[in-house]
Design an enzyme around this catalytic site. Structure first.
Site, short mmCIF file in Angstrom:
data_model
loop_
_atom_site.label_atom_id
_atom_site.label_comp_id
_atom_site.label_asym_id
_atom_site.label_seq_id
_atom_site.Cartn_x
_atom_site.Cartn_y
_atom_site.Cartn_z
N HIS A 67 0.88 -1.36 -0.11
CA HIS A 67 -0.06 -0.03 0.01
C HIS A 67 0.95 1.24 0.01
O HIS A 67 2.01 1.16 0.66
CB HIS A 67 -0.98 -0.16 0.89
CG HIS A 67 -0.64 0.19 2.56
ND1 HIS A 67 -0.43 1.66 3.24
CD2 HIS A 67 0.08 -0.64 3.45
CE1 HIS A 67 0.13 1.37 4.29
NE2 HIS A 67 0.19 0.16 4.52
N GLU A 213 -5.09 1.50 2.61
CA GLU A 213 -4.87 0.30 3.35
C GLU A 213 -5.04 1.00 5.02
O GLU A 213 -5.71 0.23 5.83
CB GLU A 213 -3.57 -0.28 3.38
CG GLU A 213 -3.29 -1.38 4.12
CD GLU A 213 -2.96 -1.23 5.47
OE1 GLU A 213 -2.68 -2.06 6.29
OE2 GLU A 213 -2.47 0.02 5.86
#
Length: 362
Positions: A67, A213
């Site tokens: 992420h 995320e």
């Protein structure tokens, strides 16, 4: 392996680019520019994930997820005197924010700010004993009044810590957004190495710079939905325990410079874990082991349970002082992590079966 100049420049450019969850466009442009020359295709989906794809073949679909988003803030209110208040994006300890240099990222460019609270000299005795709350902090951009502040920033503008980084002794590097620029860098650099290796890949490799995320593993969910991987490995940071006050009994013995962390536990496919360990040992890549007895709080969580199930692994980068302005990593660890994932992609073919089974020697 050592990080070459272009890969190091990519790392530093990404670390210096804002990417609060939901506002990742700037850093994703950096990702696309770096990986496009090495991919058969690079696309950005509607959620904002950047997906690099290797040339198509008859092999399995392998997805790497790192992420790119970082924790941050966003402007929520401008008071009558021109001071700015903000909501947090992701998990902040407000103590980490007091006295920090900040940047508000407006459509017209970055605006310098500082975030603070009432000076200690003016705190009442009972206030000195209290843990500071987010509501007691404000940002000062130097505006003369509310009108000037509102002409400069808008409600919803994202905010980050000052994105400056400093080298420490050895190969240690400190600053904000190591979580998870280092994981994103790893999966993108692993793709470059695998795609430029002498032998063509026998798998379909998708390296994804995932978004959001920090607010619920959202980008990995949607990226997996379009890729439908057979095998997936997430790369995120983990707590290094080689500094004061961290309990190794609970966190394990995780050291900066000890190599990437291969995580074991119910969230991980045992065959994927076994392959990672075997490759690390075969290619003299240092590694560390960690155990997590539950669903992990990162992209591996949602990758494992996508569709009918995905053979999932988790490789972690040791990180000191997570979610602070001074997160600290070893660049050797991310170099070794990228090499390990490159080797994994090069080893994968249609002959592989990741169905869990009893180890041969048990």
């Amino acid at each position: 392996m050592t990080i070459d100049d272009s890969a190091r420049q990519f790392l530093m450019a990404a670390l210096s680019t804002p990417s609060p969850s939901g506002y990742e466009e700037r850093v994703q442009a950096v990702v696309r520019e770096y990986i496009a020359p090495h991919a058969a295709d690079v696309r950005t989906d509607v959620h904002g994930n950047v997906i690099a794809r290797s040339p198509s073949c008859d092999g399995p679909r392998l997805m790497y997820a790192g992420h790119c988003d970082q924790i941050g803030m966003l402007v929520s209110y401008v008071d009558e005197t021109g001071f700015v208040y903000a909501n947090t994006i992701g998990g902040w300890d407000p103590q980490q924010l007091v006295g920090q240099a900040m940047t508000i990222w407006t459509d017209n460019g970055p605006v310098a700010a500082v975030i603070s609270r009432k000076p200690i000299h003016l705190l009442k005795p009972e206030e000195r004993k209290e843990v500071v709350q987010l509501e007691q902090l404000w940002l000062d951009i130097g505006a003369a009044d509310q009108d000037e502040a509102r002409r400069t920033v808008r409600i919803g503008d994202p905010i980050t810590l000052d994105l400056r980084h400093r080298p420490l002794l050895g190969d240690h590097l400190a600053g904000p957004a190591m979580d998870n620029t280092t994981g994103m860098w790893t999966v993108i650099e692993a793709f470059r190495r695998a795609a430029t290796a002498a032998d063509p890949l026998a798998c379909n490799l998708y390296s994804v710079s995932t978004v959001q995320e920090e607010i619920g593993l959202r980008g990995a969910k949607t990226a997996a939905g379009s890729i439908n991987p057979d095998v997936a490995i997430a790369v995120d940071v983990t707590h290094a325990s080689d500094c004061p006050t961290i309990d190794k009994n609970q966190q394990g013995d995780i050291r900066l410079g000890g190599g990437p962390v291969i995580v074991r536990g119910p969230n991980m496919n045992p065959q994927v874990v076994r392959r990672l360990v075997e490759l690390a040992e075969a290619h003299d890549i240092p590694y560390q082991l960690a155990a997590v007895g539950r669903a992990t709080p990162n992209d591996a969580n949602v990758l494992q349970i996508h569709g009918g199930g995905v053979a999932t692994g988790l490789v972690a980068i040791p990180n000191r002082y997570m979610h602070s302005a001074v997160e600290t990593i070893s660049t050797a660890d991310i170099d070794h992590a990228a090499e390990l994932l490159s080797r994994f992609a090069q080893s994968l073919s249609s002959d592989d079966d990741f169905t869990p089974r009893v180890p041969v020697n048990s």
